[in-house]
Write an enzyme that holds these catalytic residues in place. Structure first.
Site: not given
Length: 412
Positions: A134, A164-166, A169
């Site tokens: 991220d 961006w990870d969130i 997902g």
């Protein structure tokens, strides 16, 4: 945990945030999520923050309610076993979430030799296959150069939220459900490749920032704590508390001006500049250097408690700056009064408020979130139920070191 996806089976072989959070969303809506962990844990199993007993608050937060099968993935037998679990039959199975490399023993092309209608959701770094996190994606698209006070010049500012990870997902969960719906209609599986870099670049486009820089040829400068394109920033109350005030809409701006008794001062600025500040939030941004001081002066004369009374029932969008420890226990935020949270005993030997599914669905019970599994806690159960293995077969896998149960781990 809702029960809307009851019966759906997700196999997860993943670490860190994006892919495990994708599977967590499924679990919190009722799917049976089976983590396939390396014996001893993957690269994020002991990731900070950690408890005194060595368990990871981070890992248990992303994997609560899931099942765990511990497999020796360094051996051909272990790899073959994971492939069997991923491609096990069943109309509500054949859904795989991973961030393993696109090539190798978990490549989609290899897996569909065992189940043609498999759906793989593969979270990646860059579409090329290059590694990214991220934070490196964020640096690549320019966010650290827009963050922080103008006095920093070109010094980058990293941030702690892995946005961006969130987003990846959440998007992966949406894409996997969409692909499952299509498979039910057509019988066709697919591989979803979701690079963090593509998520970031897509949202930079969705938010208008690609269009902005394409037209102007210039990067957006830093504006410190001022909200770009509207009125909003931090202010300090008479008793020294910092609050944030935002006025995106005309109603929010009008109520802010009214409650702070700023009508005369704002009218004078409007007359001088020949503008109507209630009609366009962009004008409030352009003239923030005139507006911020008068709002700061008004708020600086009022205590936080007095502001709460004044703003009550208005459309003013505001709130205090809390530390996380202040938010935990606040009856309106992270408390047992909030139906999002339940007190749960975890592997960290800690009982704390634990979130369930973030959405509230009318007519459906949210349910209580479970704890994360002990590594290998469900090895025998899953091998028997999913693959139909007899106890002697499972025992042989244990003896060969191909799988492991929770022996030596503390079960709650």
């Amino acid at each position: 945990m809702y029960k809307l996806l009851h019966g759906l089976r997700i196999i997860e072989a993943a670490s860190f945030i994006a892919a495990p959070s994708c599977a967590l969303h499924f679990q919190q809506f009722g799917a049976d999520v089976i983590r396939c962990d390396p014996i001893g844990g993957g690269p994020d199993f002991r990731r900070w923050p950690r408890a005194a007993n060595g368990h990871s608050f981070y890992w248990e937060g992303l994997n609560k309610g899931k099942k765990s099968v511990a497999i020796n993935l360094t051996t051909p037998a272990g790899k073959a076993l994971l492939q069997r679990l991923v491609t096990a039959p069943g109309p509500d199975a054949g859904l795989f979430v991973t961030n393993f490399p696109a090539e190798g023993f978990l490549s989609h092309d290899r897996l569909i030799q065992h189940r043609a209608d498999l759906i793989t959701a593969r979270v990646m770094g860059w579409a090329s296959g290059a590694t990214a996190l991220d934070y490196t994606v964020n640096s690549a698209v320019g966010i650290p150069q827009m963050t922080g006070p103008a006095s920093l010049g070109d010094e980058p500012v990293n941030h702690v939220l892995p946005a961006w990870d969130i987003a990846a997902g959440l998007y992966a969960a949406f894409a996997l459900l969409a692909a499952d719906r299509a498979r039910r209609q057509t019988g066709q599986g697919t591989e979803i490749r979701l690079p963090l870099g593509d998520v970031a670049m897509a949202f930079m486009g969705h938010l208008g920032q690609i269009g902005e820089v394409s037209e102007t040829g210039k990067d957006r400068p830093r504006y410190g704590n001022d909200l770009f394109g509207s009125f909003g920033r931090d202010f300090r109350t008479r008793d020294g508390r910092r609050i944030i005030v935002i006025a995106l809409t005309g109603h929010q701006w009008k109520d802010l001006v009214d409650t702070l008794s700023l009508n005369e001062a704002v009218a004078a600025i409007e007359t001088e500049l020949c503008v109507d500040l209630s009609s366009d939030e962009g004008l409030r941004f352009c003239h923030r250097d005139r507006l911020n001081p008068i709002v700061a002066d008004a708020i600086g004369r009022i205590s936080l408690d007095e502001l709460k009374v004044r703003f009550e029932g208005t459309k003013v969008c505001w709130g205090p700056y809390n530390t996380l420890s202040e938010a935990v226990g606040d009856p309106d935020l992270i408390s047992e009064r909030n139906p999002l949270f339940s007190a749960v005993d975890h592997l960290t030997d800690t009982r704390y408020l634990t979130p369930g599914a973030a959405a509230s669905l009318g007519g459906f019970e949210r349910g209580t979130p479970g704890r994360a599994p002990v590594l290998g806690e469900h090895t025998e159960e899953v091998l028997a139920d999913v693959l139909g293995m007899a106890s002697c077969e499972i025992a042989a896998l244990h003896d060969a070191g191909t799988v492991a149960g929770p022996a030596g781990s503390k079960a709650l």
